[in-house]
Design a protein around this motif. Structure first.
Motif, mmCIF file in Angstrom:
data_model
loop_
_atom_site.group_PDB
_atom_site.id
_atom_site.type_symbol
_atom_site.label_atom_id
_atom_site.label_comp_id
_atom_site.label_asym_id
_atom_site.label_seq_id
_atom_site.Cartn_x
_atom_site.Cartn_y
_atom_site.Cartn_z
ATOM 1 N N GLU A 33 0.828 -1.202 0.000
ATOM 2 C CA GLU A 33 0.000 0.000 0.000
ATOM 3 C C GLU A 33 0.868 1.260 0.000
ATOM 4 O OE1 GLU A 33 -4.023 -1.521 2.290
ATOM 5 O OE2 GLU A 33 -2.388 -0.679 3.467
ATOM 6 N N ASP A 34 1.879 1.297 0.858
ATOM 7 C CA ASP A 34 2.716 2.491 0.979
ATOM 8 C C ASP A 34 3.484 2.780 -0.311
ATOM 9 O OD1 ASP A 34 1.893 2.852 3.584
ATOM 10 O OD2 ASP A 34 3.590 1.789 4.463
ATOM 11 N N SER B 282 2.867 1.469 -3.566
ATOM 12 C CA SER B 282 2.185 1.417 -4.852
ATOM 13 C C SER B 282 0.819 2.095 -4.829
ATOM 14 C CB SER B 282 2.022 -0.046 -5.302
ATOM 15 O OG SER B 282 1.387 -0.118 -6.549
ATOM 16 N N LEU B 283 -0.073 1.620 -3.982
ATOM 17 C CA LEU B 283 -1.444 2.124 -3.995
ATOM 18 C C LEU B 283 -1.519 3.593 -3.579
ATOM 19 C CD1 LEU B 283 -4.500 1.704 -4.210
ATOM 20 C CD2 LEU B 283 -4.462 0.872 -1.847
ATOM 21 N N TYR B 284 -0.932 3.937 -2.445
ATOM 22 C CA TYR B 284 -1.070 5.298 -1.925
ATOM 23 C C TYR B 284 -0.504 6.353 -2.858
ATOM 24 C CZ TYR B 284 -2.437 3.289 2.614
ATOM 25 O OH TYR B 284 -3.086 2.619 3.618
ATOM 26 N N PRO B 285 0.683 6.171 -3.441
ATOM 27 C CA PRO B 285 1.195 7.204 -4.356
ATOM 28 C C PRO B 285 0.268 7.465 -5.543
ATOM 29 C CG PRO B 285 2.980 5.750 -3.679
ATOM 30 C CD PRO B 285 1.712 5.131 -3.172
ATOM 31 N N GLN B 286 -0.349 6.405 -6.089
ATOM 32 C CA GLN B 286 -1.243 6.608 -7.227
ATOM 33 C C GLN B 286 -2.526 7.325 -6.811
ATOM 34 O OE1 GLN B 286 -1.507 3.596 -10.329
ATOM 35 N NE2 GLN B 286 -0.038 2.333 -9.229
ATOM 36 N N LEU B 287 -3.036 7.003 -5.633
ATOM 37 C CA LEU B 287 -4.219 7.708 -5.141
ATOM 38 C C LEU B 287 -3.897 9.177 -4.870
ATOM 39 C CD1 LEU B 287 -5.734 5.060 -2.696
ATOM 40 C CD2 LEU B 287 -6.584 5.700 -4.957
ATOM 41 N N ARG B 288 -2.711 9.433 -4.362
ATOM 42 C CA ARG B 288 -2.302 10.813 -4.067
ATOM 43 C C ARG B 288 -2.210 11.627 -5.350
ATOM 44 N NH1 ARG B 288 0.396 12.552 0.565
ATOM 45 N NH2 ARG B 288 0.862 10.365 1.063
ATOM 46 N N ARG B 289 -1.670 11.012 -6.407
ATOM 47 C CA ARG B 289 -1.586 11.718 -7.689
ATOM 48 C C ARG B 289 -2.969 11.933 -8.283
ATOM 49 N NH1 ARG B 289 2.974 8.258 -8.313
ATOM 50 N NH2 ARG B 289 1.696 6.732 -9.459
ATOM 51 N N GLY B 290 -3.870 10.994 -8.047
ATOM 52 C CA GLY B 290 -5.196 11.098 -8.621
ATOM 53 C C GLY B 290 -6.083 12.115 -7.928
ATOM 54 N N ASP B 291 -5.863 12.349 -6.631
ATOM 55 C CA ASP B 291 -6.678 13.309 -5.880
ATOM 56 C C ASP B 291 -5.852 13.804 -4.705
ATOM 57 O OD1 ASP B 291 -8.530 14.767 -4.430
ATOM 58 O OD2 ASP B 291 -10.152 13.319 -4.669
ATOM 59 N N LEU C 226 -6.602 13.695 -0.871
ATOM 60 C CA LEU C 226 -6.426 12.505 -0.040
ATOM 61 C C LEU C 226 -5.122 12.511 0.731
ATOM 62 C CD1 LEU C 226 -7.646 9.788 -2.569
ATOM 63 C CD2 LEU C 226 -8.848 10.539 -0.520
ATOM 64 N N GLY C 227 -4.261 13.515 0.490
ATOM 65 C CA GLY C 227 -2.935 13.545 1.107
ATOM 66 C C GLY C 227 -2.937 13.335 2.610
ATOM 67 N N PRO C 228 -3.715 14.105 3.395
ATOM 68 C CA PRO C 228 -3.703 13.926 4.862
ATOM 69 C C PRO C 228 -4.138 12.533 5.292
ATOM 70 C CG PRO C 228 -4.668 16.043 4.268
ATOM 71 C CD PRO C 228 -4.498 15.290 2.987
ATOM 72 N N VAL C 229 -5.120 11.980 4.612
ATOM 73 C CA VAL C 229 -5.578 10.628 4.960
ATOM 74 C C VAL C 229 -4.472 9.608 4.689
ATOM 75 C CG1 VAL C 229 -7.185 8.785 4.323
ATOM 76 C CG2 VAL C 229 -8.007 11.134 4.558
ATOM 77 N N LEU C 230 -3.826 9.718 3.538
ATOM 78 C CA LEU C 230 -2.772 8.767 3.184
ATOM 79 C C LEU C 230 -1.583 8.891 4.129
ATOM 80 C CD1 LEU C 230 -2.946 9.178 -0.705
ATOM 81 C CD2 LEU C 230 -3.907 7.319 0.675
ATOM 82 N N ASP C 231 -1.259 10.122 4.519
ATOM 83 C CA ASP C 231 -0.171 10.314 5.491
ATOM 84 C C ASP C 231 -0.503 9.632 6.809
ATOM 85 O OD1 ASP C 231 1.258 11.771 3.645
ATOM 86 O OD2 ASP C 231 0.595 13.729 4.396
ATOM 87 N N ARG C 232 -1.747 9.800 7.258
ATOM 88 C CA ARG C 232 -2.147 9.192 8.521
ATOM 89 C C ARG C 232 -2.130 7.670 8.424
ATOM 90 N NH1 ARG C 232 -4.192 10.226 13.861
ATOM 91 N NH2 ARG C 232 -4.672 8.122 14.611
ATOM 92 N N LEU C 233 -2.606 7.112 7.316
ATOM 93 C CA LEU C 233 -2.592 5.664 7.158
ATOM 94 C C LEU C 233 -1.173 5.105 7.185
ATOM 95 C CD1 LEU C 233 -5.344 5.292 4.405
ATOM 96 C CD2 LEU C 233 -5.489 4.455 6.756
#
Length: 476
Positions: free
Chosen positions: A390-391, A393-402, A405-412
């Motif tokens: 997740e850290d 592969s998945l999270y970087p692509q979600l961050r680029r897409g929106d 979502l940055g604060p949520v991804l950082d917290r996760l």
């Protein structure tokens, strides 16, 4: 599936067919070029495939009529259909590569002759599949002179015609059960015009165009969205993928085909439902249960992502990815329950083979400690691998897409590090318990903290990410 016919790789071809059979695909086909010395005979190969499978239907894609006398083709297809309990269809082609056909003592026909011969062949085949007495058909290319019909297929075998030119397309409209073009020769932008010719010929022959099933041979460059568009706009009702590996089969069966069906069903249902309903999956809620008084993090400070938008566009592959995330999480939840059960059984002493003999009881307890240790170690590694994926592969692509979502991804990601520390604590408590059984209490405490943190984290992650995963393109 459209399988490779090469003689030197039939073992792999058979395995691909068996994989398709297990994964729920419907059709397995092989091209028919009898003049190619590096290819196995198509009917022989299809017979072996049919014998080695249970569910899929088999057919030549398409049978080379100039080298397959239609009377014998009718008997071969009917025979295999009876043997397999109704799992044979028939693809027919008028022929090509005429010099190679002539080299095998076949006819060298003009385009007009090839269409005539195909029409006569369809009549021969259908007549031999119809109960009756001695048959007499006089044709320019094929005749029957008192032949008796039979054997009769176990089901109504469909005759699908590979056709591209107007004269052949009109034949499909008049006589074919289906149309079977290949995308390299009939690209998507040409399908509408070809379909129109078939439909017009069907109507002129007193047939409903809807009775002619349209199949399409494709390669793996088509997306689920493109295929769904061909269903909705061009009337294609089945896709046959040219494959070379198990990965091709699995991706098509487990990802592409379900996604196409879902898109088509959703489109046919009409107006869009609310965003939360269109996701097709429900994130697992956090029921608030906590087993430990220890709090490795403050849940009240978790950030939230953007609210779902009413007109958000969700892809079938994105929805499938959300379901996959929840499936992985459910697996982790089930494994966590097993870890807790092992720890409890060791603590309670209920895994003893018998209480009467203390030595056996002790040996069993040692074995149970060892088994528990191996299991806990494996589980901790599984969780770590999941979070690492997740850290990275998945999270970087979600961050680029929106970017919202940055604060949520950082917290996760921060919570992944905390859970890693808790897993290390479980490992340490496990080692101590193996050396000193009284330390089982420390292990139970550590597993309680792991349970609280992991279950809370998984629910938070699903709540925040399932929706954006459905609308942001993701590439493995």
């Amino acid at each position: 599936m459209f399988l490779p016919p090469a003689a030197d790789q039939f073992g792999a071809t058979l395995r691909l067919a068996q994989t398709a059979d297990v994964l729920g695909l419907e059709l397995v086909s092989i091209q028919d070029h009898p003049y190619n010395a590096t290819f196995l005979d198509t009917w022989t190969s299809l017979s072996v495939i049919a014998a080695a499978t249970t569910n899929v239907r088999v057919f030549p894609n398409v049978a080379n009529l100039p080298l397959r006398p239609p009377a014998m083709l009718a008997r071969a297809a009917a025979s295999l259909d009876v043997i397999t309990g109704g799992r044979v269809e028939l693809g027919l082609g008028a022929g090509a590569f005429w010099d190679a056909i002539a080299a095998m003592d076949g006819p060298h026909r003009t385009p007009a002759e090839s269409v005539e011969a195909l029409e006569e062949a369809i009549a021969v085949i259908r007549t031999l599949w119809t109960p009756g007495h001695g048959i007499r058909l006089q044709g320019k290319h094929y005749s029957l002179n008192g032949a008796r019909p039979g054997p009769f297929p176990a089901h109504d075998v469909g005759i699908w015609v590979g056709a591209y030119k107007p004269r052949m397309l009109r034949l499909v409209g008049r006589l074919g059960d289906g149309w079977l073009p290949s995308s390299p020769y009939a690209p998507p932008e040409q399908l509408a015009g070809m379909n129109a010719i078939i439909d017009r010929a069907a109507a002129e022959a007193g047939r409903s165009p809807r009775d002619i099933r349209r199949l399409y041979n494709i390669d793996d460059t088509f997306t689920a969205e493109q295929l769904a568009g061909l269903v909705l706009n061009e009337g294609i009702s089945g896709f046959i993928l040219m494959v070379n590996s198990d990965d091709d089969v699995r991706r098509f069966a487990e990802e592409v085909a379900p996604a196409v069906r879902e898109i088509v069903e959703e489109e046919r249902r009409g107006p869009k439902a609310p965003a939360v309903d269109r996701l097709g999956v429900i994130p697992t809620p956090d029921d608030g249960t906590r087993l430990s008084a220890e709090r490795p993090w403050d849940e009240s400070k978790r950030p939230t992502g953007p609210a779902p938008e009413a007109d958000a566009v969700y892809t079938a592959s994105g929805r499938a990815l959300g379901r996959q995330l929840i499936d992985v999480h459910d697996h982790l939840r089930q494994e966590l329950n097993k870890v807790r059960s092992l720890v409890k059984q060791v603590a309670d002493g209920t895994l003893a083979v018998g209480d009467a003999r203390s030595e056996i009881n002790t040996m069993t307890m040692r074995q149970n400690n060892w088994t528990m240790g191996a299991y806990c170690e494996s589980y901790c590694r599984l969780v770590t691998i999941h979070h690492t994926h997740e850290d990275r592969s998945l999270y970087p692509q979600l961050r680029r897409g929106d970017e919202r979502l940055g604060p949520v991804l950082d917290r996760l990601t921060e919570e992944h590090h905390v859970i890693h520390d808790v897993l290390e604590r479980v490992d340490a408590a496990l080692v101590a318990t193996v050396g000193d059984p009284k330390r089982i209490v420390d292990l139970q405490d550590a597993v309680d903290v792991l349970t609280d943190t992991l279950l809370s984290h998984l629910s938070y992650e699903e709540r925040e990410l399932v929706e954006p995963m459905a609308r942001i393109p993701y590439h493995y």
